[in-house]
Design a protein around this motif. Structure first.
Motif, PDB file in Angstrom:
ATOM      1  N   LEU A   1     -12.915  75.093  -3.732  1.00 33.74           N
ATOM      2  CA  LEU A   1     -13.785  76.273  -3.621  1.00 33.74           C
ATOM      3  C   LEU A   1     -15.168  75.864  -3.143  1.00 33.74           C
ATOM      4  CD1 LEU A   1     -12.581  77.688  -7.017  1.00 33.74           C
ATOM      5  CD2 LEU A   1     -12.219  78.828  -4.817  1.00 33.74           C
ATOM      6  N   HIS A   2     -15.671  76.559  -2.150  1.00 34.95           N
ATOM      7  CA  HIS A   2     -16.990  76.255  -1.588  1.00 34.95           C
ATOM      8  C   HIS A   2     -18.020  77.087  -2.352  1.00 34.95           C
ATOM      9  CE1 HIS A   2     -19.734  76.185   2.229  1.00 34.95           C
ATOM     10  NE2 HIS A   2     -20.074  75.266   1.376  1.00 34.95           N
ATOM     11  N   ARG A   3     -19.010  76.392  -2.937  1.00 36.60           N
ATOM     12  CA  ARG A   3     -20.041  77.100  -3.719  1.00 36.60           C
ATOM     13  C   ARG A   3     -21.423  76.612  -3.300  1.00 36.60           C
ATOM     14  NH1 ARG A   3     -16.284  79.895  -5.271  1.00 36.60           N
ATOM     15  NH2 ARG A   3     -15.716  80.369  -7.434  1.00 36.60           N
ATOM     16  N   PRO A   4     -21.845  76.919  -2.066  1.00 35.07           N
ATOM     17  CA  PRO A   4     -23.127  76.395  -1.574  1.00 35.07           C
ATOM     18  C   PRO A   4     -24.315  76.914  -2.371  1.00 35.07           C
ATOM     19  CG  PRO A   4     -22.297  78.131  -0.140  1.00 35.07           C
ATOM     20  CD  PRO A   4     -21.207  77.857  -1.148  1.00 35.07           C
ATOM     21  N   GLY A   5     -25.441  76.214  -2.241  1.00 31.39           N
ATOM     22  CA  GLY A   5     -26.671  76.642  -2.911  1.00 31.39           C
ATOM     23  C   GLY A   5     -27.514  75.441  -3.309  1.00 31.39           C
ATOM     24  N   HIS A   6     -26.976  74.637  -4.220  1.00 30.21           N
ATOM     25  CA  HIS A   6     -27.655  73.373  -4.556  1.00 30.21           C
ATOM     26  C   HIS A   6     -27.746  72.519  -3.287  1.00 30.21           C
ATOM     27  CE1 HIS A   6     -28.463  69.460  -6.306  1.00 30.21           C
ATOM     28  NE2 HIS A   6     -27.331  69.013  -5.794  1.00 30.21           N
ATOM     29  N   SER A   7     -26.666  72.492  -2.528  1.00 29.42           N
ATOM     30  CA  SER A   7     -26.664  71.930  -1.178  1.00 29.42           C
ATOM     31  C   SER A   7     -25.741  72.832  -0.360  1.00 29.42           C
ATOM     32  CB  SER A   7     -26.147  70.486  -1.186  1.00 29.42           C
ATOM     33  OG  SER A   7     -24.729  70.469  -1.159  1.00 29.42           O
TER      34      SER A   7
ATOM     35  N   LEU B   1     -16.603  70.472 -15.909  1.00 25.74           N
ATOM     36  CA  LEU B   1     -17.077  69.082 -15.943  1.00 25.74           C
ATOM     37  C   LEU B   1     -18.070  68.870 -14.803  1.00 25.74           C
ATOM     38  CD1 LEU B   1     -13.593  67.370 -16.501  1.00 25.74           C
ATOM     39  CD2 LEU B   1     -15.332  67.873 -18.237  1.00 25.74           C
ATOM     40  N   PRO B   2     -19.368  68.721 -15.135  1.00 23.57           N
ATOM     41  CA  PRO B   2     -20.411  68.616 -14.110  1.00 23.57           C
ATOM     42  C   PRO B   2     -20.604  67.199 -13.566  1.00 23.57           C
ATOM     43  CG  PRO B   2     -21.250  69.515 -16.198  1.00 23.57           C
ATOM     44  CD  PRO B   2     -19.932  68.867 -16.463  1.00 23.57           C
TER      45      PRO B   2
ATOM     46  N   LEU C   1     -10.810  73.219  -8.947  1.00 26.06           N
ATOM     47  CA  LEU C   1     -10.209  73.792 -10.154  1.00 26.06           C
ATOM     48  C   LEU C   1      -8.803  73.247 -10.351  1.00 26.06           C
ATOM     49  CD1 LEU C   1     -10.214  75.858 -12.513  1.00 26.06           C
ATOM     50  CD2 LEU C   1      -9.225  77.515 -10.903  1.00 26.06           C
ATOM     51  N   ASP C   2      -8.610  72.554 -11.472  1.00 28.26           N
ATOM     52  CA  ASP C   2      -7.265  72.162 -11.901  1.00 28.26           C
ATOM     53  C   ASP C   2      -6.675  73.420 -12.545  1.00 28.26           C
ATOM     54  OD1 ASP C   2      -5.090  71.365 -13.445  1.00 28.26           O
ATOM     55  OD2 ASP C   2      -5.954  69.396 -13.895  1.00 28.26           O
ATOM     56  N   GLU C   3      -5.838  74.113 -11.786  1.00 31.18           N
ATOM     57  CA  GLU C   3      -5.432  75.465 -12.198  1.00 31.18           C
ATOM     58  C   GLU C   3      -4.589  75.466 -13.467  1.00 31.18           C
ATOM     59  OE1 GLU C   3      -3.759  77.008  -8.537  1.00 31.18           O
ATOM     60  OE2 GLU C   3      -5.561  78.225  -8.233  1.00 31.18           O
ATOM     61  N   ALA C   4      -3.671  74.520 -13.566  1.00 28.64           N
ATOM     62  CA  ALA C   4      -2.769  74.526 -14.726  1.00 28.64           C
ATOM     63  C   ALA C   4      -3.543  74.290 -16.023  1.00 28.64           C
ATOM     64  CB  ALA C   4      -1.688  73.465 -14.549  1.00 28.64           C
ATOM     65  N   ASN C   5      -4.608  73.499 -15.937  1.00 33.30           N
ATOM     66  CA  ASN C   5      -5.366  73.164 -17.147  1.00 33.30           C
ATOM     67  C   ASN C   5      -6.670  73.943 -17.283  1.00 33.30           C
ATOM     68  OD1 ASN C   5      -3.619  70.930 -18.163  1.00 33.30           O
ATOM     69  ND2 ASN C   5      -4.138  70.042 -16.177  1.00 33.30           N
ATOM     70  N   SER C   6      -6.971  74.796 -16.301  1.00 31.59           N
ATOM     71  CA  SER C   6      -8.234  75.564 -16.301  1.00 31.59           C
ATOM     72  C   SER C   6      -9.448  74.666 -16.484  1.00 31.59           C
ATOM     73  CB  SER C   6      -8.227  76.646 -17.385  1.00 31.59           C
ATOM     74  OG  SER C   6      -7.176  77.543 -17.159  1.00 31.59           O
ATOM     75  N   ILE C   7      -9.392  73.505 -15.840  1.00 30.60           N
ATOM     76  CA  ILE C   7     -10.528  72.574 -15.881  1.00 30.60           C
ATOM     77  C   ILE C   7     -11.192  72.600 -14.502  1.00 30.60           C
ATOM     78  CG2 ILE C   7     -11.230  70.159 -16.089  1.00 30.60           C
ATOM     79  CD1 ILE C   7      -8.858  69.785 -18.042  1.00 30.60           C
ATOM     80  N   LEU C   8     -12.510  72.839 -14.516  1.00 25.11           N
ATOM     81  CA  LEU C   8     -13.249  72.944 -13.252  1.00 25.11           C
ATOM     82  C   LEU C   8     -14.187  71.749 -13.098  1.00 25.11           C
ATOM     83  CD1 LEU C   8     -13.925  74.787 -10.781  1.00 25.11           C
ATOM     84  CD2 LEU C   8     -15.804  75.711 -12.166  1.00 25.11           C
ATOM     85  N   LEU C   9     -14.074  71.066 -11.979  1.00 23.24           N
ATOM     86  CA  LEU C   9     -15.037  70.009 -11.647  1.00 23.24           C
ATOM     87  C   LEU C   9     -16.149  70.664 -10.842  1.00 23.24           C
ATOM     88  CD1 LEU C   9     -12.410  67.301 -10.604  1.00 23.24           C
ATOM     89  CD2 LEU C   9     -13.701  67.376 -12.726  1.00 23.24           C
ATOM     90  N   THR C  10     -17.342  70.753 -11.444  1.00 24.89           N
ATOM     91  CA  THR C  10     -18.395  71.568 -10.829  1.00 24.89           C
ATOM     92  C   THR C  10     -19.418  70.762 -10.032  1.00 24.89           C
ATOM     93  OG1 THR C  10     -19.795  71.418 -12.799  1.00 24.89           O
ATOM     94  CG2 THR C  10     -18.311  73.299 -12.660  1.00 24.89           C
ATOM     95  N   ALA C  11     -19.392  69.428 -10.146  1.00 24.52           N
ATOM     96  CA  ALA C  11     -20.419  68.590  -9.499  1.00 24.52           C
ATOM     97  C   ALA C  11     -21.813  69.137  -9.831  1.00 24.52           C
ATOM     98  CB  ALA C  11     -20.182  68.476  -8.008  1.00 24.52           C
ATOM     99  N   ASP C  12     -22.678  69.332  -8.840  1.00 23.08           N
ATOM    100  CA  ASP C  12     -24.047  69.775  -9.143  1.00 23.08           C
ATOM    101  C   ASP C  12     -24.208  71.290  -9.052  1.00 23.08           C
ATOM    102  OD1 ASP C  12     -24.531  67.146  -9.468  1.00 23.08           O
ATOM    103  OD2 ASP C  12     -26.001  66.938  -7.870  1.00 23.08           O
TER     104      ASP C  12
END
Ligand SMILES: [Zn+2]
Length: 353
Positions: free
Chosen positions: A188-194, A264-265, A201-212
């Protein structure tokens, strides 16, 4: 219960929630590796995903110390750099991808990143020159004295080597899946910080790696940056100006809609309640915009003068960061018709409407 006991109890509860969240991720094969950086932000989180291919999300900066600690952290999980099969890069900042080139060379790993980011990563040195020139123009235009701009150029040049160009061998498209043996990661593309912020998103586990894109204990600064598709000679003054904060807030609202077990940031601990945190961030930006509006209403000022008023000397030592912060909020006020920009001799003065 005394107030101090109340605070301690809350801190203990939060520490426990963080431990539980990391344990939940570890049970899903996702391990946080905190890698040292020379930057104010402190350590950067790389994430090891024990799957096939063996995957590392972000690498840490290009330094011997970062590499050494990464090797030690991998060893704790029974792996070596040579075992890595896939490197995933979350965005264009050197604390996140600087080591990627060395890791890819040593391991033969594929390198995955948003396809729009690939040209930037391939010509990192040249792109950083373009970024620096863009930043200089923005700083001069918004009232930062030329001698500070010159000093900052030297600072930026000094940090350059913490990044290194890397070739993306597996370009990713937003809204597709990166398929591993045991999981699918939604890209997923979430521009703004850069401009290139990508979350997974690890869909089965609902774990999101959000970076910055979303960090628990610091508000991600929406840094003014050249658009990824900008022409080499991006117009001067940059027009239209990239609207980093407006873009960022739109991205936050999209992430707010997601159902997550944990986020997880890229720095610090896990985010337990992303909806509450995002609401807090959105309120912070609304409040800050209102504060800036009042400053402008009391007297027309440049963005740099506003930054000085708000952050004192930090507006000099971290001039571009604080300028980006002010301009982001000015963009909100411009959009809502509350201020106008008035240009004199190439310098923009902000006036209330
Ligand atoms: Zn970053």
């Amino acid at each position: 219960m005394t107030p101090a006991e109340g605070v301690r109890e809350r801190e203990e509860r939060e520490a426990q929630q963080e431990q539980d969240a990391l344990a939940l991720a570890a049970a899903a094969g996702i391990h946080r590796l905190a890698i040292p950086t020379p930057f104010m932000v402190g350590r950067v989180n790389a994430y090891l995903i024990e799957d096939s291919p063996l995957t590392l999300v972000d690498s840490g900066p290009n330094s011997a110390k970062a590499l050494d600690e990464l090797e030690q952290a991998l060893a704790i999980h029974g792996h070596a750099v040579e075992d890595i099969e896939l490197l995933v890069i979350t965005h264009q900042h050197m604390d996140h991808f600087g080591l990627a080139s060395i890791l890819a060379r040593r391991s033969g790993a594929e390198v995955a990143a948003l396809s729009a980011l690939a040209p930037f990563l391939a010509s990192y040195g040249h792109q950083t020159d373009l970024e620096d020139r863009f930043a200089e123009r923005m700083m001069l235009r918004h009232g930062i004295p030329p001698e500070i701009v010159t000093a900052l150029r030297a600072v930026s040049a000094g940090f350059r080597a913490w990044g290194e160009a890397v070739e993306v061998t597996r370009p990713l498209q937003a809204d597709t899946h990166l398929e591993l043996r045991d999981r699918k990661l939604r890209v997923l593309h979430r521009p703004g910080h850069s401009p290139s912020d990508t979350i997974f998103l690890d869909e089965a586990n609902s774990i999101l790696l959000t970076a910055d894109h979303l960090i628990a204990n610091i508000s991600s600064n929406p840094l003014l940056s050249r658009p990824l598709d900008a022409e080499e000679e991006y117009s001067s003054p940059p027009s239209p100006r990239p609207q980093a904060l407006i873009t960022y807030m739109d991205s936050l609202r999209k992430t707010r809609e997601m159902e997550l077990a944990v986020a997880l940031p890229g720095h610090g601990g896990p985010v337990i309640d992303h909806v509450a945190l995002i609401d807090q961030r959105l309120r912070l930006h609304e409040r800050r915009a209102e504060k800036i509006r009042r400053l402008i209403a009391s007297e027309p000022r440049t963005a740099h003068e506003i930054a000085q008023e708000m952050w004192g000397n930090v507006a000099v030592t971290q001039a571009y960061l604080t300028l980006s912060e002010v301009i982001g909020h000015v963009d909100l006020l411009l959009r809502d018709g509350q201020v106008i920009e008035d240009e004199h001799d190439g310098v923009v003065l902000l006036r209330a409407v």
